[in-house]
Write an enzyme that holds these catalytic residues in place. Structure first.
Site, mmCIF file in Angstrom:
data_model
loop_
_atom_site.group_PDB
_atom_site.id
_atom_site.type_symbol
_atom_site.label_atom_id
_atom_site.label_comp_id
_atom_site.label_asym_id
_atom_site.label_seq_id
_atom_site.Cartn_x
_atom_site.Cartn_y
_atom_site.Cartn_z
ATOM 1 N N GLU A 1 34.337 37.762 24.201
ATOM 2 C CA GLU A 1 35.106 36.912 25.108
ATOM 3 C C GLU A 1 34.226 35.919 25.867
ATOM 4 O O GLU A 1 34.121 35.996 27.101
ATOM 5 C CB GLU A 1 35.917 37.777 26.090
ATOM 6 N N GLU B 1 40.375 44.118 20.473
ATOM 7 C CA GLU B 1 40.892 44.750 21.694
ATOM 8 C C GLU B 1 42.379 44.475 21.818
ATOM 9 O O GLU B 1 42.823 43.340 21.637
ATOM 10 C CB GLU B 1 40.243 44.189 22.974
HETATM 11 O O1 IFM Z 1 38.140 45.570 30.276
HETATM 12 C C1 IFM Z 1 38.239 44.343 29.647
HETATM 13 C C2 IFM Z 1 37.190 44.191 28.576
HETATM 14 O O2 IFM Z 1 35.911 44.370 29.076
HETATM 15 C C3 IFM Z 1 37.257 42.805 27.968
HETATM 16 N N1 IFM Z 1 38.600 42.489 27.553
HETATM 17 C C4 IFM Z 1 39.668 42.738 28.472
HETATM 18 C C5 IFM Z 1 39.588 44.152 29.010
HETATM 19 C C6 IFM Z 1 40.735 44.404 29.999
HETATM 20 O O3 IFM Z 1 40.672 43.530 31.067
#
Ligand code: IFM
Length: 476
Positions: A181, A379
Site C-alpha cells: 500500500e 488483504e
Molecule cells: O491493518 C491494515 C494493514 O496494515 C494494511 N491494510 C489495511 C489494514 C486495515 O486497516
C-alpha cells in the site's frame, strides 16, 4: 469422489453443494511486522518511524504502541500453529527493515535474518508457503532523519535492502512483494499526517509516492537479476471511485481522486508513465521534477503478480468550496475540496462501508485496463467489536458474513474470466491497527492483550472449513 472433491466447479448459487474455487487456489492470512512482532528493542532492531510516531503523544489512540503488540517475535511458533489450524496454503507477512538492516544501509543484521529464517522454516515445516512483503510501513528512523521517502536516496536504500534480503532468503521464500500500500506510506505518512512520520507536506507526499515506486522498480530489477525464478510483485490498496451524482463537477472529483489514489501507481507500474491528468491536477503543488528521465521505465519493470488490498468503495462529490490545496492536510493531494459521501450502507468498526461488489469492480477494472496479470487479493477483512464471551468463545457472525460475501464475489470474478489466483484474509490475529492502536479487532483469532492468549474466533473455524473444502458451503 464426494461433491467437495469435484474439480468441475458448480455455478454460483448451486444449492446443496459447494461453491468450489479452482484447484491450486491460494488461501492465506496476512499480517505485518510492526502490527504483531513487538520486541522492538531485541535482536539488534533499530527504531522505525512507527516507534517514533507511536511514542509521540496524541498520535495513536490510547497512547498504544507496538512495543509488545502480539509478542509474535517470541510466540511465532504458536502463531504458525494457528495458521496450520486454519488450513491455509500461504502466509503473507512483512519483514521489518529496521530488524534486518538497522542502519538503513550496508550489511544485514544476523539476528534479524535468523528470526525470519526460523519463521520460514517453521512455516515450511507445516506445509505453508511464505509470502513476504519487504516494506509494510516501518521505515528505519535513521532514513527518515535523512529525509525519508521524499528524498531519492531512500529509493536506492530500499533496493539495496531488498537485494540483500532476497539474496539471503530466496532459497526458501519464493513469493516477494516489494511494498504494501504505497498510497498509505506516501499520503497518510506525508500529506495528512495520520500515519508515521506524520508530516503534512503535500508536495513531499507526491515525491514520496514517486520514490516508493522507484524503489520498487529498482528492487524488482535487483531481485530479478539475482534469481529469475522468484515470483515478484507489489500490493496496492485499490478502491472504485464513483461520483455521487451525474454533475460534471462530481465526475471530475471522482476522476481526480482515482488519479491520486489508483492510477498514480497502476499507470507507472503497468504502463510505464504517470497519468497526464494527475500531473495537471497537482501542478499548483508540484511540477513533479523529481521524476527523472528513465524513472518510469524502471518502475515499469515486469511483474509476476499484482496484489490487491480491498476494503471499500469511495463515492465522492466536489464540495464547491475549493480551498488552496497546498495548505490543507488532505490525503487527496490536489483534491482537498473533494468530500466522501456516506451512502448509508452498513459499516465495519472502521467506519468503512461494506461493499463486496467493489471488490469485483476493482479486479475487473485492473484486468480490463491493465491486464493480463495474475491477481491476488492480498488483504480483505473487517474490524468488528468482538468480545470474549463467558463461555470462552468469540462469536463474530458479522465477520463470517462479510468474508462469505466477499469470497462469493471473488468466485464470480473467476467465473467471469478474471485471473484471480489467491485470497489472503486480513488478518490472522487481532493486532496494532496503526493510529487506532489496539481498539480495532480485525483478526480471525482474538488476542487477550493482558495475557497474550490467542482464542480462535468463530470466523477462524468457518475459514478453516473454506480452506478444507477449497470452497464455500451454500449456506453460511
Ligand atoms: O491493518 C491494515 C494493514 O496494515 C494494511 N491494510 C489495511 C489494514 C486495515 O486497516
Amino acid at each position: 469422489m464426494s461433491s467437495e472433491g469435484m474439480t468441475a466447479a458448480p455455478g454460483p448459487g448451486s444449492v446443496g453443494d459447494v461453491l468450489r474455487f479452482p484447484d491450486g487456489f491460494a488461501w492465506g492470512a496476512a499480517t505485518a511486522s510492526y502490527q504483531i512482532e513487538g520486541a522492538v528493542h531485541e535482536g539488534g532492531r533499530s527504531p522505525s518511524i512507527w516507534d517514533t510516531f507511536a511514542h509521540t503523544p496524541g498520535k495513536v489512540q490510547n497512547g498504544d504502541t507496538g512495543d509488545v503488540a502480539d509478542d509474535h517475535y517470541h510466540r511465532y511458533r504458536e502463531d504458525v500453529g494457528l495458521l496450520a489450524d486454519l488450513g491455509v496454503t500461504h502466509y503473507r507477512f512483512s519483514l521489518a527493515w529496521p530488524r534486518l538492516q538497522p542502519g538503513g544501509r550496508g550489511g544485514l543484521n544476523h539476528d534479524g535474518v535468523d528470526f525470519y529464517s526460523r519463521l520460514v522454516d517453521e512455516l515450511l515445516g507445516r506445509g505453508i508457503q511464505p509470502w513476504v512483503t519487504l516494506y509494510h510501513w516501518d521505515l528505519p528512523q535513521v532514513l527518515e532523519d535523512s529525509g525519508g521517502w521524499p528524498v531519492r536516496d531512500t529509493a536506492e536504500r530500499f533496493a539495496e535492502y531488498a537485494a540483500a534480503v532476497h539474496d539471503r532468503l530466496s532459497d526458501r521464500i519464493r513469493h516477494w512483494t516489494t511494498l504494501n500500500e504505497p498510497w498509505c506510506s506516501a499520503f497518510l505518512g506525508y500529506a495528512n499526517g495520520h500515519h508515521a512520520p506524520g508530516r503534512t507536506e503535500p508536495g513531499a507526499a507526491l515525491a514520496a509516492a514517486h520514490h516508493l515506486m522507484l524503489g520498487h522498480g529498482l528492487a524488482v530489477q535487483a531481485m530479478r537479476s539475482q534469481d529469475a525464478s522468484s515470483t515478484l510483485g507489489i500490493t496496492l490498496n485499490l478502491y472504485p471511485v464513483d461520483p455521487a451524482s451525474d454533475a460534471p463537477a462530481d465526475a471530475d472529483a471522482a476522476r481526480r481522486v482515482d488519479a491520486v489514489s489508483n492510477r498514480i501507481f497502476l499507470d507507472p507500474l503497468l504502463r510505464g508513465r504517470y497519468p497526464e491528468d494527475l500531473r495537471r491536477d497537482v501542478a499548483e503543488i508540484s511540477n513533479m521534477a523529481f521524476v527523472a528521465g528513465g524513472d518510469e521505465k524502471v518502475i515499469n519493470a515486469p511483474l509476476d503478480v499484482l496484489g490487491v488490498n480491498y476494503y471499500t468503495r469511495h463515492v465522492v462529490r466536489a464540495s464547491g468550496a475549493r480551498q488552496p490545496t497546498s495548505t490543507r492536510a488532505s490525503a487527496w493531494v490536489g483534491s482537498a475540496d473533494v468530500q466522501s459521501v456516506d451512502r448509508g450502507l452498513p459499516k465495519t468498526e472502521m467506519g468503512w462501508e461494506i461493499d463486496p461488489q467493489g471488490l469485483y469492480d476493482v479486479l475487473e477494472r485492473v484486468q480490463r485496463e491493465y491486464g493480463p496479470i495474475p491477481l491476488y487479493i492480498t488483504e480483505n477483512g473487517a474490524a468488528f467489536a468482538d468480545e470474549l464471551g463467558p463461555d470462552g468463545t468469540v462469536a463474530d457472525p458479522q465477520r463470517v458474513a462479510y468474508l462469505d460475501d466477499h469470497f462469493r464475489v471473488a468466485r464470480r470474478a473467476i467465473d467471469d474470466g478474471i485471473d484471480l489466483r489467491g485470497y489472503f484474509v486480513w488478518t490472522l490475529i487481532d493486532n496494532f491497527e496503526w493510529a487506532w492502536g489496539f481498539s480495532k479487532r480485525f483478526g480471525l483469532v482474538y488476542v487477550d492483550y493482558e495475557t497474550q492468549r490467542r482464542i480462535p474466533k468463530d470466523s477462524a473455524r468457518w475459514f478453516a472449513g473454506v480452506t478444507r473444502r477449497n470452497g464455500l458451503a451454500t449456506a453460511v
